[in-house]
Scaffold this active site. Structure first.
Site, PDB file in Angstrom:
ATOM      1  N   ASN A  16     -40.375  41.697  33.448  1.00 31.11           N
ATOM      2  CA  ASN A  16     -41.273  42.174  32.388  1.00 31.11           C
ATOM      3  C   ASN A  16     -41.243  43.697  32.315  1.00 31.11           C
ATOM      4  OD1 ASN A  16     -42.944  39.964  30.998  1.00 31.11           O
ATOM      5  ND2 ASN A  16     -42.975  39.332  33.130  1.00 31.11           N
ATOM      6  N   LEU A  83     -49.466  40.591  41.273  1.00 30.30           N
ATOM      7  CA  LEU A  83     -50.137  39.422  41.865  1.00 30.30           C
ATOM      8  C   LEU A  83     -51.418  39.763  42.610  1.00 30.30           C
ATOM      9  CD1 LEU A  83     -47.000  37.395  42.989  1.00 30.30           C
ATOM     10  CD2 LEU A  83     -48.307  37.275  40.860  1.00 30.30           C
ATOM     11  N   ASN A 100     -52.657  42.383  30.744  1.00 33.28           N
ATOM     12  CA  ASN A 100     -52.001  41.474  31.683  1.00 33.28           C
ATOM     13  C   ASN A 100     -51.177  40.466  30.898  1.00 33.28           C
ATOM     14  OD1 ASN A 100     -51.428  40.277  34.257  1.00 33.28           O
ATOM     15  ND2 ASN A 100     -52.840  38.628  33.733  1.00 33.28           N
ATOM     16  N   HIS A 102     -49.664  36.611  31.252  1.00 35.53           N
ATOM     17  CA  HIS A 102     -49.797  35.388  32.062  1.00 35.53           C
ATOM     18  C   HIS A 102     -48.865  34.324  31.475  1.00 35.53           C
ATOM     19  CE1 HIS A 102     -51.682  32.555  34.800  1.00 35.53           C
ATOM     20  NE2 HIS A 102     -51.684  31.694  33.802  1.00 35.53           N
ATOM     21  N   ASP A 143     -58.023  36.517  34.759  1.00 34.03           N
ATOM     22  CA  ASP A 143     -57.414  35.890  33.568  1.00 34.03           C
ATOM     23  C   ASP A 143     -58.434  35.585  32.468  1.00 34.03           C
ATOM     24  OD1 ASP A 143     -55.049  33.955  35.559  1.00 34.03           O
ATOM     25  OD2 ASP A 143     -54.961  36.002  34.774  1.00 34.03           O
ATOM     26  N   GLU A 172     -42.559  35.888  27.450  1.00 39.04           N
ATOM     27  CA  GLU A 172     -43.379  36.951  28.055  1.00 39.04           C
ATOM     28  C   GLU A 172     -42.838  38.323  27.660  1.00 39.04           C
ATOM     29  OE1 GLU A 172     -44.320  36.625  32.291  1.00 39.04           O
ATOM     30  OE2 GLU A 172     -43.545  34.579  32.166  1.00 39.04           O
TER      31      GLU A 172
HETATM   32  C1  GRF Z   1     -43.109  35.520  36.634  1.00 44.95           C
HETATM   33  O1  GRF Z   1     -43.462  34.247  37.162  1.00 44.95           O
HETATM   34  C2  GRF Z   1     -43.835  35.728  35.342  1.00 44.95           C
HETATM   35  O2  GRF Z   1     -44.044  34.500  34.709  1.00 44.95           O
HETATM   36  C3  GRF Z   1     -45.157  36.285  35.778  1.00 44.95           C
HETATM   37  O3  GRF Z   1     -44.900  37.011  36.973  1.00 44.95           O
HETATM   38  C4  GRF Z   1     -43.670  36.546  37.559  1.00 44.95           C
HETATM   39  C5  GRF Z   1     -42.711  37.674  37.813  1.00 44.95           C
HETATM   40  O4  GRF Z   1     -42.428  38.327  36.618  1.00 44.95           O
HETATM   41  N1  GRF Z   1     -45.712  37.127  34.736  1.00 44.95           N
HETATM   42  P1  GRF Z   1     -41.457  39.629  36.666  1.00 44.95           P
HETATM   43  O5  GRF Z   1     -40.047  39.107  36.534  1.00 44.95           O
HETATM   44  O6  GRF Z   1     -41.695  40.293  38.010  1.00 44.95           O
HETATM   45  O7  GRF Z   1     -41.866  40.466  35.504  1.00 44.95           O
END
Ligand code: GRF
Length: 187
Positions: A16, A83, A100, A102, A143, A172
């Site tokens: 992302n 996370l 954020n 999700h 969330d 995403e």
């Molecule tokens: C992925 O599972 C995505 O769905 C969630 O976070 C995880 C890692 O995403 N948003 P990224 O590749 O580190 O952006």
């Protein structure tokens, strides 16, 4: 018109984050990433940032993170696969300015225990036929903030959590850039 300064928080691979980097560099986003923060020192997303000359910080202390973003001039924060739970220390410093992403259609498969691949495992296990991704503002409830954008996709009968995750990730990346574009127009 100066570019909007973005702060991005990551914990893992950073696809992302890469989508945001690519959108800034291609001019699709009138923004620049001024600092990337990760709670995990081994997050590959840190490499992605370094490859593009972006400052990075590894920290799990929200006071330190808040001060670093303020120092960098960040105006808008993006949790991109982050996370850790963001504390009021950071939320109060960036009211209605933390986005954020999700990987489900909130409120489905969201909240405690639903993150990363676990979201898609829940989708496959429940047998739902439609899933997708959501961007929302971050508030004190996990969330729960105002939903900004959602996009859906069909779950295929042969999908596994892994194949579904790959397809949802593409959504995403798309809606995250679109959401940042929308927010830039509002601040
Ligand atoms: C992925 O599972 C995505 O769905 C969630 O976070 C995880 C890692 O995403 N948003 P990224 O590749 O580190 O952006």
């Amino acid at each position: 018109m100066s570019k909007t300064k973005l702060g991005v928080l990551i914990s893992g691979g950073g696809t992302n984050l890469q989508a945001i980097i690519d959108a800034c560099e291609s001019g699709r986003l009138d923004a620049e990433i001024v600092l990337i923060v990760s709670n995990a020192s081994k997050a590959y997303g840190l490499e992605r940032g370094k490859n593009h000359g972006i400052n990075t910080l590894v920290s799990r202390n929200d006071e330190q993170i808040r001060d670093a973003f303020k120092e960098s001039g960040a105006e808008l924060l993006v949790l991109a696969g982050y996370l850790r739970t963001v504390t009021p220390t950071l939320i109060d410093a960036y009211p209605d300015r933390i986005i954020n992403i999700h990987p489900s259609l909130i409120p489905a498969f969201a909240g405690k225990g639903y993150y990363g691949i676990k979201v898609h495992e829940g989708v496959i296990k429940r047998g739902v036929q439609i899933t997708g991704a959501t961007t929302h503002l971050v508030n004190d409830e996990l969330d729960e903030g105002r939903i900004l954008r959602q996009e859906s996709l069909r779950v295929h009968p042969e999908d596994t959590a892994e194949t579904l995750q790959q397809r949802v990730l593409e959504i995403e990346h798309k809606i995250l850039v679109e959401t940042i574009q929308q927010m830039i127009g509002e601040i």
